[in-house]
Design an enzyme around this catalytic site. Structure first.
Site, PDB file in Angstrom:
ATOM      1  N   ASP A  14       0.728  -1.191  -0.154  1.00  0.00           N
ATOM      2  CA  ASP A  14       0.001  -0.230   0.082  1.00  0.00           C
ATOM      3  C   ASP A  14       0.847   1.069   0.013  1.00  0.00           C
ATOM      4  O   ASP A  14       0.544   2.215  -0.767  1.00  0.00           O
ATOM      5  CB  ASP A  14      -0.824  -0.101   1.256  1.00  0.00           C
ATOM      6  CG  ASP A  14      -2.245   0.607   0.889  1.00  0.00           C
ATOM      7  OD1 ASP A  14      -2.762   0.262  -0.016  1.00  0.00           O
ATOM      8  OD2 ASP A  14      -2.657   1.320   2.052  1.00  0.00           O
ATOM      9  N   LYS A  17       2.127   1.869  -3.647  1.00  0.00           N
ATOM     10  CA  LYS A  17       1.466   2.528  -4.418  1.00  0.00           C
ATOM     11  C   LYS A  17       1.044   3.798  -4.012  1.00  0.00           C
ATOM     12  O   LYS A  17       0.760   4.880  -4.933  1.00  0.00           O
ATOM     13  CB  LYS A  17       0.137   1.733  -4.353  1.00  0.00           C
ATOM     14  CG  LYS A  17       0.119   0.483  -5.163  1.00  0.00           C
ATOM     15  CD  LYS A  17      -1.404  -0.308  -5.034  1.00  0.00           C
ATOM     16  CE  LYS A  17      -1.054  -1.615  -4.727  1.00  0.00           C
ATOM     17  NZ  LYS A  17      -2.102  -2.570  -4.416  1.00  0.00           N
ATOM     18  N   ARG A  44       6.556 -10.907  -3.066  1.00  0.00           N
ATOM     19  CA  ARG A  44       6.637 -12.351  -2.709  1.00  0.00           C
ATOM     20  C   ARG A  44       5.676 -12.844  -3.969  1.00  0.00           C
ATOM     21  O   ARG A  44       6.145 -13.938  -4.865  1.00  0.00           O
ATOM     22  CB  ARG A  44       5.688 -12.754  -1.520  1.00  0.00           C
ATOM     23  CG  ARG A  44       6.596 -13.982  -0.916  1.00  0.00           C
ATOM     24  CD  ARG A  44       5.952 -14.099   0.327  1.00  0.00           C
ATOM     25  NE  ARG A  44       5.277 -13.046   0.930  1.00  0.00           N
ATOM     26  CZ  ARG A  44       4.748 -13.323   2.252  1.00  0.00           C
ATOM     27  NH1 ARG A  44       4.410 -14.406   2.696  1.00  0.00           N
ATOM     28  NH2 ARG A  44       4.187 -12.074   2.817  1.00  0.00           N
ATOM     29  N   LYS A 150       8.910   3.609  10.866  1.00  0.00           N
ATOM     30  CA  LYS A 150       8.540   3.379  11.878  1.00  0.00           C
ATOM     31  C   LYS A 150       7.413   2.064  11.544  1.00  0.00           C
ATOM     32  O   LYS A 150       6.783   2.405  10.607  1.00  0.00           O
ATOM     33  CB  LYS A 150       7.836   4.435  12.599  1.00  0.00           C
ATOM     34  CG  LYS A 150       6.480   5.088  12.230  1.00  0.00           C
ATOM     35  CD  LYS A 150       5.971   5.932  13.158  1.00  0.00           C
ATOM     36  CE  LYS A 150       4.550   6.302  12.689  1.00  0.00           C
ATOM     37  NZ  LYS A 150       3.256   5.348  12.822  1.00  0.00           N
ATOM     38  N   ASP A 179      10.284   9.419   9.300  1.00  0.00           N
ATOM     39  CA  ASP A 179       9.508   9.890  10.106  1.00  0.00           C
ATOM     40  C   ASP A 179       8.525  10.821   9.104  1.00  0.00           C
ATOM     41  O   ASP A 179       9.310  11.995   9.142  1.00  0.00           O
ATOM     42  CB  ASP A 179       9.739  10.491  11.411  1.00  0.00           C
ATOM     43  CG  ASP A 179       8.594  10.912  12.251  1.00  0.00           C
ATOM     44  OD1 ASP A 179       7.918  11.728  11.695  1.00  0.00           O
ATOM     45  OD2 ASP A 179       8.529  10.574  13.614  1.00  0.00           O
ATOM     46  N   HIS A 180       7.528  10.594   8.773  1.00  0.00           N
ATOM     47  CA  HIS A 180       7.050  11.241   7.481  1.00  0.00           C
ATOM     48  C   HIS A 180       6.573  12.859   7.843  1.00  0.00           C
ATOM     49  O   HIS A 180       6.377  13.591   7.199  1.00  0.00           O
ATOM     50  CB  HIS A 180       5.784  10.556   6.757  1.00  0.00           C
ATOM     51  CG  HIS A 180       4.620  10.740   7.505  1.00  0.00           C
ATOM     52  ND1 HIS A 180       3.954   9.988   8.446  1.00  0.00           N
ATOM     53  CD2 HIS A 180       3.465  11.591   7.374  1.00  0.00           C
ATOM     54  CE1 HIS A 180       2.814  10.439   8.785  1.00  0.00           C
ATOM     55  NE2 HIS A 180       2.497  11.256   8.075  1.00  0.00           N
ATOM     56  N   GLU A 218      -7.004  13.587  14.817  1.00  0.00           N
ATOM     57  CA  GLU A 218      -7.567  13.235  13.606  1.00  0.00           C
ATOM     58  C   GLU A 218      -9.066  12.702  13.705  1.00  0.00           C
ATOM     59  O   GLU A 218      -9.470  12.322  14.716  1.00  0.00           O
ATOM     60  CB  GLU A 218      -6.564  11.733  13.249  1.00  0.00           C
ATOM     61  CG  GLU A 218      -5.205  11.841  13.054  1.00  0.00           C
ATOM     62  CD  GLU A 218      -4.747  10.655  12.755  1.00  0.00           C
ATOM     63  OE1 GLU A 218      -4.760  10.442  11.480  1.00  0.00           O
ATOM     64  OE2 GLU A 218      -4.081   9.896  13.730  1.00  0.00           O
ATOM     65  N   HIS A 242       6.164  10.971  15.853  1.00  0.00           N
ATOM     66  CA  HIS A 242       5.822  12.140  15.385  1.00  0.00           C
ATOM     67  C   HIS A 242       5.629  13.283  16.219  1.00  0.00           C
ATOM     68  O   HIS A 242       6.139  14.517  16.063  1.00  0.00           O
ATOM     69  CB  HIS A 242       4.300  12.017  14.446  1.00  0.00           C
ATOM     70  CG  HIS A 242       4.094  11.023  13.602  1.00  0.00           C
ATOM     71  ND1 HIS A 242       5.444  10.762  12.702  1.00  0.00           N
ATOM     72  CD2 HIS A 242       3.280  10.245  13.215  1.00  0.00           C
ATOM     73  CE1 HIS A 242       4.856   9.752  11.936  1.00  0.00           C
ATOM     74  NE2 HIS A 242       3.737   9.600  12.281  1.00  0.00           N
ATOM     75  N   LYS A 347      -9.457  17.139  11.815  1.00  0.00           N
ATOM     76  CA  LYS A 347      -8.037  16.836  11.226  1.00  0.00           C
ATOM     77  C   LYS A 347      -7.431  17.882  11.132  1.00  0.00           C
ATOM     78  O   LYS A 347      -7.499  18.732  10.544  1.00  0.00           O
ATOM     79  CB  LYS A 347      -8.177  16.015   9.819  1.00  0.00           C
ATOM     80  CG  LYS A 347      -7.003  15.756   9.401  1.00  0.00           C
ATOM     81  CD  LYS A 347      -6.249  14.663   9.665  1.00  0.00           C
ATOM     82  CE  LYS A 347      -4.814  14.480   9.244  1.00  0.00           C
ATOM     83  NZ  LYS A 347      -3.969  13.713  10.057  1.00  0.00           N
TER      84      LYS A 347
HETATM   85  C1  BG6 Z   1       0.870   7.677  10.815  1.00  0.00           C
HETATM   86  C2  BG6 Z   1      -0.033   6.854  11.838  1.00  0.00           C
HETATM   87  O1  BG6 Z   1       2.480   7.342  11.091  1.00  0.00           O
HETATM   88  O2  BG6 Z   1       0.472   8.882  10.681  1.00  0.00           O
HETATM   89  C3  BG6 Z   1      -1.383   6.953  11.613  1.00  0.00           C
HETATM   90  O3  BG6 Z   1       0.506   5.404  11.879  1.00  0.00           O
HETATM   91  C4  BG6 Z   1      -1.687   8.326  11.336  1.00  0.00           C
HETATM   92  O4  BG6 Z   1      -1.867   6.408  12.579  1.00  0.00           O
HETATM   93  C5  BG6 Z   1      -0.839   9.173  10.366  1.00  0.00           C
HETATM   94  O5  BG6 Z   1      -3.207   8.505  10.856  1.00  0.00           O
HETATM   95  C6  BG6 Z   1      -1.184  10.630  10.426  1.00  0.00           C
HETATM   96  O6  BG6 Z   1      -0.625  11.259   9.455  1.00  0.00           O
HETATM   97  P1  BG6 Z   1      -0.882  12.598   8.723  1.00  0.00           P
HETATM   98  O7  BG6 Z   1       0.144  12.911   8.001  1.00  0.00           O
HETATM   99  O8  BG6 Z   1      -2.120  12.237   8.227  1.00  0.00           O
HETATM  100  O9  BG6 Z   1      -1.197  13.691   9.923  1.00  0.00           O
END
Ligand code: BG6
Length: 485
Positions: A14, A17, A44, A150, A179-180, A218, A242, A347
């Site tokens: 996922d 993609k 796989r 992570k 760590d995005h 969220e 985060h 959000k």
């Molecule tokens: C991810 C978590 O690292 O970050 C998710 O595993 C979370 O549970 C997400 O929804 C939140 O990221 P963002 O960029 O939408 O704030």
């Protein structure tokens, strides 16, 4: 820019993609990928190169911020992709992969620079790293790098074990831990906040700042990730990584432009100065919550323990709020409040810095609304101040909000920034092991206190702003959460 081979484990998954292929594509059309480049996708299942390329194309059509319009550009991009089926625990498969990597390097005339992206469950990290080493994939003529995401472990101990395994194949400077949040535009902006703004620099300490509030709320619940989330909870899923990264980025003292080592050293210093939380103090400083049934934007939400795949007796935290203290020269006495949760009313990821009211006018006590610096991290991006001014009609002092910094259009996504940096060997916005370890060490007593049920589990209605107890946490210091909906 040096050409390299992008070796992607989990190529049918996922994340690949939704994020990785679109990121590569946008880098490609922006001319930010060194050409020629080679991508080898691993998974796989059996796929031909043609099928794999068509999957990549579909992912661009569904998820890329810029859709592929020009067929020849798209073709040039897709032609870099090859597929190799691989069982991660089968050493001979790595031999096959090495042969393919070498063939492509020779064909394209590119150096043996290889970047391994492990977009797979963390339990495979160790095995994959060992096989990369033993197969010779990691000992080419060029550089090698590793990208992982992570969770880095489940607690302090398991994180150390994981790191130990990885470090047998990759040195710390070769590891890029994503760590995005560190890829987000406004988080990267925190690096310059102090040194590019003399006004903020002048006020950036406990002398003028009353408290700092960091919120990531969220509206989504556990989604389709019950198996993972019920084991993790908000503390491991968001807080340990985060949220503590946001804390470090905001609280680090960077009065002038600095190199990556300095930035990371300053971040580390923040965690080193975090006052440790003893297990006995967790309940007084941390609020643990779990969502009940409710409604979010017209959508009915069942309570957490009735979500598909969740243990009906689960005590997992879907919300956490905490009060932290940084005992250093700049921040002593300034509480940092952090909260994050699922199934909330909004959000939004936001940092609010509340300034003190240091002005006294003779004996008069004024109760003006405080000045705030607000940093919107996402999905809205911006920065603004709350100041006070006099209403011309009745002379009353009222707060007003300065115009926010607008979001420029067509901004690269977090994964674009991060993949680009990893390809360029630019480590600033990746989590160094020291940070990851200190973060686990700090949260460890919380994990233990939760596990032993020493912290009450507060229910909150889905669609609310979280448990009442999170308001009381601030009231104890005479504070309140600002800008709640
Ligand atoms: C991810 C978590 O690292 O970050 C998710 O595993 C979370 O549970 C997400 O929804 C939140 O990221 P963002 O960029 O939408 O704030």
């Amino acid at each position: 820019m040096e050409s390299s081979t992008f070796v992607l484990f989990g190529a049918t998954g996922d994340l690949a993609k939704r994020k990785i292929y679109p990121a590569l594509y946008n880098l490609f059309i922006d001319g930010k990928l060194a050409l020629p480049f080679s991508v080898i996708g691993l998974g796989r299942r059996q796929l031909s190169d043609r099928e794999f390329q068509s999957n990549v194309e579909q992912s661009l059509n569904s998820f890329s911020r810029r859709k592929p319009h020009d067929p020849s550009t798209l073709q040039a991009f897709l032609s870099a992709f090859r597929y190799c089926s691989l069982n991660v625990s089968q050493p001979t498969d790595y031999g096959k992969l090495l042969t393919m990597a070498r063939e492509r390097e020779a064909e394209l005339g590119i150096p043996e620079n290889r970047i391994f992206y492990l977009s797979v469950a963390p339990e495979f990290f160790g095995t994959i790293a060992t096989n990369i080493k033993q197969s010779g994939l990691g000992t080419g003529q060029g550089w090698k790098r590793l990208i992982i995401e992570k969770p880095f472990g489940h607690d302090w101990q398991s994180a150390r074990e994981l790191n130990e395994k990885l470090s047998q194949t990759f040195e710390e400077h070769e590891v890029y831990r994503i760590d995005h949040y560190l890829g987000k535009h406004m988080v990267q902006n925190l690096e310059v906040l102090e040194y590019a703004n003399p006004m903020i620099h002048a006020l950036w300490s406990n002398r003028y700042i009353s408290n700092v509030q960091i919120t990531a709320s969220e509206t989504v619940g556990v989604e389709q990730r019950a198996g993972y989330y019920d084991q993790a909870g908000a503390i491991r899923d968001m807080f340990q990584n985060h949220m503590l990264q946001l804390l470090m980025m905001l609280a680090m003292h960077l009065p002038r432009p600095s190199n990556p080592e300095e930035v990371r050293a300053k971040k580390k210093r923040v965690l080193e100065a975090l006052r440790p939380l003893n297990r006995g103090d967790v309940a007084a400083n941390v609020v643990r919550g779990q969502y009940d049934a409710g409604e979010i934007a017209g959508r009915n939400v069942v309570k957490y323990t009735e979500e598909p795949g969740i243990d009906p007796h689960s005590n997992t935290d879907t919300f956490i709020a905490a009060r932290l203290w940084i005992d250093d020269y700049f921040w002593t006495g300034v509480p940092f409040y952090i909260r994050t949760g699922k199934s909330l009313n909004e959000k939004s990821t936001r940092i609010v810095v509340e300034f003190k009211q240091p002005l006294q006018h003779g004996d008069a006590v004024h109760n003006y609304p405080p000045n705030l610096l607000v940093i919107e991290i996402g999905p809205d991006e911006g920065m603004y101040l709350q100041l006070n001014s006099k209403d011309p009609r009745d002379g009353k002092i009222e707060p007003f909000i300065t115009t926010s910094l607008g979001r420029p259009t067509d901004v690269p996504e977090a994964y674009e920034n991060l993949i680009h940096d990893a390809l360029e060997g630019e480590p600033t916005f990746f989590a160094h092991w020291d940070e990851v370890e200190l973060a686990w060490k700090w949260v460890q007593p919380i994990l233990e206190a939760f596990e032993a049920n020493e912290v009450p589990l507060r229910r909150y209605r889905a669609g609310s702003a979280g448990p009442e107890a999170s308001y009381r946490l601030l009231e104890q210091q005479g504070h309140q959460w600002w800008l709640d909906k």
